[in-house]
Design a protein around this motif. Structure first.
Motif, PDB file in Angstrom:
ATOM      1  N   ASP A   3       0.822  -1.235   0.000  1.00 47.32           N
ATOM      2  CA  ASP A   3       0.000   0.000   0.000  1.00 47.32           C
ATOM      3  C   ASP A   3       0.848   1.274   0.000  1.00 47.32           C
ATOM      4  OD1 ASP A   3      -2.440  -1.224  -0.232  1.00 47.32           O
ATOM      5  OD2 ASP A   3      -2.917  -1.164   1.909  1.00 47.32           O
ATOM      6  N   GLU A  45       3.009   2.078  -6.648  1.00 47.63           N
ATOM      7  CA  GLU A  45       2.278   1.525  -5.509  1.00 47.63           C
ATOM      8  C   GLU A  45       2.860   0.149  -5.192  1.00 47.63           C
ATOM      9  OE1 GLU A  45      -2.201   0.072  -4.133  1.00 47.63           O
ATOM     10  OE2 GLU A  45      -1.870   0.715  -6.195  1.00 47.63           O
ATOM     11  N   THR A  76       2.525  -3.329  -3.980  1.00 50.60           N
ATOM     12  CA  THR A  76       1.449  -4.292  -3.716  1.00 50.60           C
ATOM     13  C   THR A  76       1.991  -5.518  -3.003  1.00 50.60           C
ATOM     14  OG1 THR A  76       1.796  -5.206  -5.913  1.00 50.60           O
ATOM     15  CG2 THR A  76       0.015  -3.600  -5.668  1.00 50.60           C
ATOM     16  N   ASP A  89       0.881  -2.491 -19.854  1.00 55.71           N
ATOM     17  CA  ASP A  89      -0.432  -2.085 -19.331  1.00 55.71           C
ATOM     18  C   ASP A  89      -0.788  -2.841 -18.045  1.00 55.71           C
ATOM     19  OD1 ASP A  89      -0.758  -0.295 -21.345  1.00 55.71           O
ATOM     20  OD2 ASP A  89      -2.068  -1.564 -22.572  1.00 55.71           O
ATOM     21  N   LYS A 130      -0.067  -1.028 -14.803  1.00 56.30           N
ATOM     22  CA  LYS A 130      -0.694   0.251 -14.439  1.00 56.30           C
ATOM     23  C   LYS A 130      -1.585   0.061 -13.215  1.00 56.30           C
ATOM     24  CE  LYS A 130      -0.248   2.504 -18.855  1.00 56.30           C
ATOM     25  NZ  LYS A 130      -0.795   2.541 -20.212  1.00 56.30           N
ATOM     26  N   SER A 131      -1.466   1.006 -12.277  1.00 55.19           N
ATOM     27  CA  SER A 131      -2.168   0.866 -11.006  1.00 55.19           C
ATOM     28  C   SER A 131      -3.263   1.922 -10.888  1.00 55.19           C
ATOM     29  CB  SER A 131      -1.136   0.977  -9.887  1.00 55.19           C
ATOM     30  OG  SER A 131      -1.591   1.784  -8.843  1.00 55.19           O
ATOM     31  N   GLN A 132      -4.228   1.701 -10.019  1.00 60.24           N
ATOM     32  CA  GLN A 132      -5.315   2.678  -9.847  1.00 60.24           C
ATOM     33  C   GLN A 132      -4.843   3.908  -9.088  1.00 60.24           C
ATOM     34  OE1 GLN A 132      -8.758   1.193  -7.736  1.00 60.24           O
ATOM     35  NE2 GLN A 132      -9.760   3.199  -7.777  1.00 60.24           N
ATOM     36  N   HIS A 133      -4.022   3.678  -8.053  1.00 64.35           N
ATOM     37  CA  HIS A 133      -3.682   4.793  -7.165  1.00 64.35           C
ATOM     38  C   HIS A 133      -2.354   5.457  -7.482  1.00 64.35           C
ATOM     39  CE1 HIS A 133      -7.142   3.724  -4.837  1.00 64.35           C
ATOM     40  NE2 HIS A 133      -6.703   2.484  -4.693  1.00 64.35           N
ATOM     41  N   ASP A 146       1.079   5.529 -10.722  1.00 63.32           N
ATOM     42  CA  ASP A 146       1.300   5.238 -12.149  1.00 63.32           C
ATOM     43  C   ASP A 146       1.337   3.732 -12.383  1.00 63.32           C
ATOM     44  OD1 ASP A 146       1.513   7.950 -12.641  1.00 63.32           O
ATOM     45  OD2 ASP A 146       3.715   7.971 -12.457  1.00 63.32           O
ATOM     46  N   TRP A 196       2.188  -0.362 -10.358  1.00 60.19           N
ATOM     47  CA  TRP A 196       2.412  -1.111  -9.125  1.00 60.19           C
ATOM     48  C   TRP A 196       3.578  -2.066  -9.332  1.00 60.19           C
ATOM     49  CZ3 TRP A 196      -3.394  -2.667  -9.127  1.00 60.19           C
ATOM     50  CH2 TRP A 196      -3.696  -3.392 -10.288  1.00 60.19           C
TER      51      TRP A 196
END
Ligand code: BES
Ligand code: MN
Ligand code: ZN
Length: 516
Positions: free
Chosen positions: A343, A355, A357, A437, A440-443, A445, A447
């Motif tokens: 996180d 991020e 993970t 692709d 690419k992370s949600q939170h 650029d 993960w």
């Protein structure tokens, strides 16, 4: 075991052992071997006729005692398999297996007779080079920590002098032999450090070894260690975070080799950047490794050790004419209340945000520092990174090939050829947009690991690609499966193989070599 093996400067007069080559499909002795047979009163032909175990199978060694009294000596009949299938791998393996029996027989001087057959198949110097690699790699024993029970150390000679002589009496091929022995010595330098346990081979210890190596170079190689607050100043966030939970502080080790001919017209200009994952121990961090997954993680520094071994070759004997910068991001991935966590989001020096993970995907986090920092500061013309990055590459390719990614055809040709010559082979895997692709992370650029188990080794390569400036030829080599072996695999004993050292040395040799 032998501590040093060197090539004789000329033919050895009275060796304690003479090695004769034997192919499984050979139809009797050739002319030169007939003459040799005569000099040992037919002992060679006798053995071939009467000893059924003497089949010529690759690696098979049959010892024949020849002469008597003070002139007593040995002829070793060494099998190399079928003549049509012999190659440098076969030779390295056969001579790798021979190191131990030679030592057990207290041999201090050995002559290898290069028959017409092997000279035709491989060429005398390439054959001699493989002999040198085999003997050198085969004589490596990691016994630094054998103390009271000396079952690994034992007695016997500590030095061996070897010579490869064309059996027709036309001279020696000891340049090749010496080159092979040098390659093995640089690989063994890496293997020794790789095998050194994590309570000794800490980040600080590796940095001190790199500094020692630079000192021995006579000024052609410099070493800088970035640590403490300097890591923050330079924005090396991967190292800071991965290394946070350990009492052994993280550091970026930077070796710069500057050839004497730098800037000379006709030599290669530009800088080759090497980056080697140097995780001195990988517990997985808070995403802790389970059951048996942790044992052996002292080898998680082997990418860095391969690069260090290559710099050993470069600075002590190869002396190529390209500028080479080696970066070893060194950290211990441990756990404590100060550990980085899944996180967390890190902002890298090239602006990319990551991020976290999975704290067990730590290698790419520190390599990213090496790649981004290397691109920014050194503006390299080519980049090669080596890393024990993923368990997935072991599942996919096993121990025979390292996984590799490279979109530049010229660099690809060089890497593949250098690996083939070394017997350190690489197999290319794809790195296209769908894989980039996936990262690419949600939170943030990207993960450090996608929440699916698909294509783990490619995910690693795709992640790293975000830290390489566009347009720079780049090769990523995942050596998780090849850098160590759990069983003896001639010419290697169980343990680290030094995979990558000879590949990189061959690469620089073919790229541009300045030898005075
Ligand atoms: N050091 C390991 C990879 C490894 C595994 C090397 C086995 C040698 C043998 C690396 O840091 C790691 O833990 N990778 C994870 C990545 C995953 C969490 C995305 C792996 O391969 O499981
Ligand atoms: Mn890990
Ligand atoms: Zn790791």
């Amino acid at each position: 075991m032998y501590q040093t093996i060197k090539a004789a400067s000329r033919a050895i007069k009275s060796p304690e052992a003479t090695v004769c080559l034997h192919f499984s499909n050979s139809r009797g002795l050739d002319k030169a071997d007939k003459a040799y047979d005569k000099s040992v009163r037919g002992a060679l032909s006798d053995a071939l006729k009467t000893r059924k175990e003497c089949t010529g199978a690759a690696g098979e060694a049959t010892v024949v005692y020849t002469g008597s009294g003070k002139k007593a000596t040995r002829t070793i009949i060494l099998g190399l398999g079928a003549s049509g299938q012999v190659n440098a791998d076969v030779v390295r393996r056969a001579f790798g297996s021979l190191a131990s029996p030679l030592h057990a027989m207290a041999v201090k001087r050995v002559t290898v007779r290069a028959s017409a057959g092997i000279c035709e198949a491989l060429g005398d110097e390439p054959f001699a080079r493989a002999v040198g690699e085999g003997l050198g790699l085969g004589a490596f024993r990691f016994d630094d920590f054998k103390a009271t029970i000396k079952n690994g150390k034992g007695s016997g000679p500590t030095a061996l002098t070897a010579s490869v002589e064309r059996s027709d009496g036309s001279g020696v091929a000891n340049d090749g032999l010496s080159h092979g022995l040098n390659l093995a010595e640089s690989a063994n330098f890496a293997r020794r450090l790789a095998a050194t346990p994590p309570n000794v081979a800490t980040t600080t210890h590796i940095a001190a070894c790199a500094q020692d190596l630079a000192k021995q170079s006579g000024g052609t190689m410099k070493c800088k260690v970035i640590k403490g607050k300097a890591l923050e100043d330079k924005g090396l966030v991967g190292l800071i975070n991965v290394g946070k939970a350990s009492e052994n502080p993280p550091c970026m080790i930077e070796l710069t080799y500057e050839p004497k001919s730098a800037g000379v017209k006709g030599c290669c200009d530009g800088t080759v950047l090497l980056v080697g994952k140097t995780i001195c121990y990988d517990t997985g961090g808070l995403s802790l490794k389970i059951s048996n997954g942790m044992k052996g993680m002292k080898y998680d520094k082997n990418g860095g050790m391969a690069v260090l071994g290559a710099m050993h070759a470069v600075s002590t004997w190869l002396k190529p004419c390209c500028r080479i910068v080696a970066l070893l991001p060194a950290a211990e991935n441990s756990i404590s209340d100060e550990a980085y966590r899944p996180d967390d989001i890190l902002t890298y020096l090239n602006g990319v945000t990551v991020e976290v993970t999975n704290t067990d995907a730590e290698g790419r986090l520190v390599l990213a520092d090496g790649l981004a920092y290397g691109c920014k500061v050194h503006k390299p013309t080519a980049i090669i990174d080596m890393a024990t990055l993923t368990g997935g590459v072991v599942v996919a390719l096993g121990q025979a090939y390292a996984g590799y990614w490279c979109d530049d055809a010229t660099l690809r040709g060089r890497v593949e050829q250098a690996g083939e010559t070394a017997g350190e082979r690489v197999w290319r895997l794809p790195l296209t947009e769908p894989y980039r692709d996936m990262m690419k992370s949600q939170h943030a650029d990207i993960w450090n690991s996608a929440p699916v188990r698909h294509a783990h080794p490619i995910q690693g390569a795709a992640f790293l690609s975000y830290f390489v400036d566009s347009g720079i030829p780049w090769a990523h080599i995942d050596i998780a499966g090849t850098s160590a072996t759990d069983k003896p695999r001639p010419p290697f004993e169980a343990g680290p193989t030094g995979f990558g050292v000879r590949l990189l040395a061959n690469l620089f040799e073919s790229w541009c070599t300045e030898r005075d």
